[in-house]
Enzyme design. Structure first.
Site, PDB file in Angstrom:
ATOM      1  N   HIS A  16      34.741  33.093  38.025  1.00 19.56           N
ATOM      2  CA  HIS A  16      35.454  32.889  39.290  1.00 19.56           C
ATOM      3  C   HIS A  16      35.083  31.518  39.878  1.00 19.56           C
ATOM      4  O   HIS A  16      35.944  30.775  40.342  1.00 19.56           O
ATOM      5  CB  HIS A  16      35.061  33.955  40.318  1.00 19.56           C
ATOM      6  CG  HIS A  16      35.460  35.356  39.960  1.00 19.56           C
ATOM      7  ND1 HIS A  16      34.580  36.405  39.949  1.00 19.56           N
ATOM      8  CD2 HIS A  16      36.659  35.897  39.628  1.00 19.56           C
ATOM      9  CE1 HIS A  16      35.206  37.526  39.626  1.00 19.56           C
ATOM     10  NE2 HIS A  16      36.473  37.253  39.412  1.00 19.56           N
ATOM     11  N   LYS A  40      40.392  50.595  43.184  1.00 22.33           N
ATOM     12  CA  LYS A  40      39.089  50.636  42.520  1.00 22.33           C
ATOM     13  C   LYS A  40      37.992  50.948  43.535  1.00 22.33           C
ATOM     14  O   LYS A  40      38.033  50.459  44.655  1.00 22.33           O
ATOM     15  CB  LYS A  40      38.768  49.271  41.905  1.00 22.33           C
ATOM     16  CG  LYS A  40      39.731  48.814  40.826  1.00 22.33           C
ATOM     17  CD  LYS A  40      39.379  47.399  40.392  1.00 22.33           C
ATOM     18  CE  LYS A  40      40.570  46.653  39.871  1.00 22.33           C
ATOM     19  NZ  LYS A  40      40.378  45.215  39.784  1.00 22.33           N
ATOM     20  N   ARG A  89      42.333  34.669  31.354  1.00 15.80           N
ATOM     21  CA  ARG A  89      41.217  34.619  30.417  1.00 15.80           C
ATOM     22  C   ARG A  89      41.686  34.727  28.975  1.00 15.80           C
ATOM     23  O   ARG A  89      41.205  34.059  28.094  1.00 15.80           O
ATOM     24  CB  ARG A  89      40.245  35.771  30.694  1.00 15.80           C
ATOM     25  CG  ARG A  89      39.288  35.480  31.800  1.00 15.80           C
ATOM     26  CD  ARG A  89      38.607  36.716  32.248  1.00 15.80           C
ATOM     27  NE  ARG A  89      39.560  37.627  32.861  1.00 15.80           N
ATOM     28  CZ  ARG A  89      39.233  38.672  33.583  1.00 15.80           C
ATOM     29  NH1 ARG A  89      37.977  38.965  33.757  1.00 15.80           N
ATOM     30  NH2 ARG A  89      40.143  39.431  34.126  1.00 15.80           N
ATOM     31  N   SER A 127      33.830  40.840  36.097  1.00 14.05           N
ATOM     32  CA  SER A 127      32.902  41.520  37.003  1.00 14.05           C
ATOM     33  C   SER A 127      32.449  42.837  36.406  1.00 14.05           C
ATOM     34  O   SER A 127      31.296  43.245  36.585  1.00 14.05           O
ATOM     35  CB  SER A 127      33.575  41.767  38.358  1.00 14.05           C
ATOM     36  OG  SER A 127      33.936  40.553  38.955  1.00 14.05           O
TER      37      SER A 127
HETATM   38  P1  ADP Z   1      41.304  41.545  40.347  1.00 17.33           P
HETATM   39  O1  ADP Z   1      40.729  42.874  40.642  1.00 17.33           O
HETATM   40  O2  ADP Z   1      42.348  41.088  41.313  1.00 17.33           O
HETATM   41  O3  ADP Z   1      41.658  41.296  38.901  1.00 17.33           O
HETATM   42  P2  ADP Z   1      38.985  39.925  39.906  1.00 17.33           P
HETATM   43  O4  ADP Z   1      37.960  39.642  40.922  1.00 17.33           O
HETATM   44  O5  ADP Z   1      38.545  40.683  38.708  1.00 17.33           O
HETATM   45  O6  ADP Z   1      40.106  40.611  40.709  1.00 17.33           O
HETATM   46  O7  ADP Z   1      39.666  38.597  39.396  1.00 17.33           O
HETATM   47  C1  ADP Z   1      40.365  37.760  40.287  1.00 17.33           C
HETATM   48  C2  ADP Z   1      41.034  36.651  39.512  1.00 17.33           C
HETATM   49  O8  ADP Z   1      40.052  35.888  38.840  1.00 17.33           O
HETATM   50  C3  ADP Z   1      42.003  37.131  38.441  1.00 17.33           C
HETATM   51  O9  ADP Z   1      43.101  36.256  38.401  1.00 17.33           O
HETATM   52  C4  ADP Z   1      41.214  37.028  37.173  1.00 17.33           C
HETATM   53  O10 ADP Z   1      42.047  36.767  36.057  1.00 17.33           O
HETATM   54  C5  ADP Z   1      40.338  35.823  37.471  1.00 17.33           C
HETATM   55  N1  ADP Z   1      39.092  35.879  36.711  1.00 17.33           N
HETATM   56  C6  ADP Z   1      38.287  36.927  36.530  1.00 17.33           C
HETATM   57  N2  ADP Z   1      37.254  36.628  35.713  1.00 17.33           N
HETATM   58  C7  ADP Z   1      37.424  35.339  35.362  1.00 17.33           C
HETATM   59  C8  ADP Z   1      36.734  34.443  34.489  1.00 17.33           C
HETATM   60  N3  ADP Z   1      35.681  34.828  33.792  1.00 17.33           N
HETATM   61  N4  ADP Z   1      37.198  33.193  34.384  1.00 17.33           N
HETATM   62  C9  ADP Z   1      38.290  32.822  35.071  1.00 17.33           C
HETATM   63  N5  ADP Z   1      39.024  33.620  35.842  1.00 17.33           N
HETATM   64  C10 ADP Z   1      38.600  34.863  36.003  1.00 17.33           C
END
Ligand code: ADP
Length: 161
Positions: A16, A40, A89, A127
């Protein structure tokens, strides 16, 4: 231009953060917003997740944090954001992200979704991977900022008691 980066951030990871740093170079302001009404069941509360993001981005003066309930497009409009940032990703992210972006377009055509491609070294990182490794007592210092690692250790040592 103001960009909104919405997500669960449960917790924020280096993946992120990489995206936030890159977005902060592209846009005048970046709002990193914790979506609070996801189906979630989160590990960390909204305020905690927002604090974790704020601490991780304090070196970026044009990045701010927020939280919101309800439709992302509505919150974007409220904050005058014209761009929605999402990360890609792998191919597996694509279908859902495409569907979300197209749905959001029908709800607010003035809001553009911009996809940033994950740095290769973080393409495996999510996450949920972080939560799982931490739950099993594995090291996460290469995956999340130090303060988030501390929060995870505290959470899981408390949960075991
Ligand atoms: P959500 O529950 O909305 O998917 P996340 O917090 O998991 O929320 O992810 C938010 C955004 O960040 C999404 O667009 C996801 O693809 C991106 N994201 C998650 N992990 C990574 C990563 N390792 N590298 C780049 N982008 C990521």
């Amino acid at each position: 231009m103001i960009a909104l980066y919405p997500g669960s951030f449960d917790p924020i990871t280096f993946g992120h953060l990489d995206l936030i740093e890159r977005a902060s170079r592209l846009y005048a302001r970046v709002i990193v917003a914790v979506a609070t009404d996801s189906w979630k069941q989160p590990l960390f509360g909204v305020d905690k997740r927002q604090d974790q993001i704020a601490l991780a981005t304090r070196h970026l003066p044009n990045v701010e944090t927020a939280s919101f309930m309800g439709l992302t497009v509505r919150f974007a409009r409220q904050r005058q954001a014209e761009v929605l940032i999402r990360g890609l990703r792998a191919v597996s992210d694509f279908e859902l992200e495409l569907q979300m972006a197209q749905t959001n377009r029908t709800l607010g055509a003035d809001l553009e979704t911009v996809f940033l491609v994950t740095a290769a070294e973080y393409s495996f990182l999510s996450s949920s991977v972080v939560r799982e490794v931490a739950r099993l007592g594995g090291p996460v210092s290469h995956l999340v900022p130090a303060h988030v690692e501390r929060d995870l250790t505290e959470y899981f040592s408390g949960a075991k008691r």
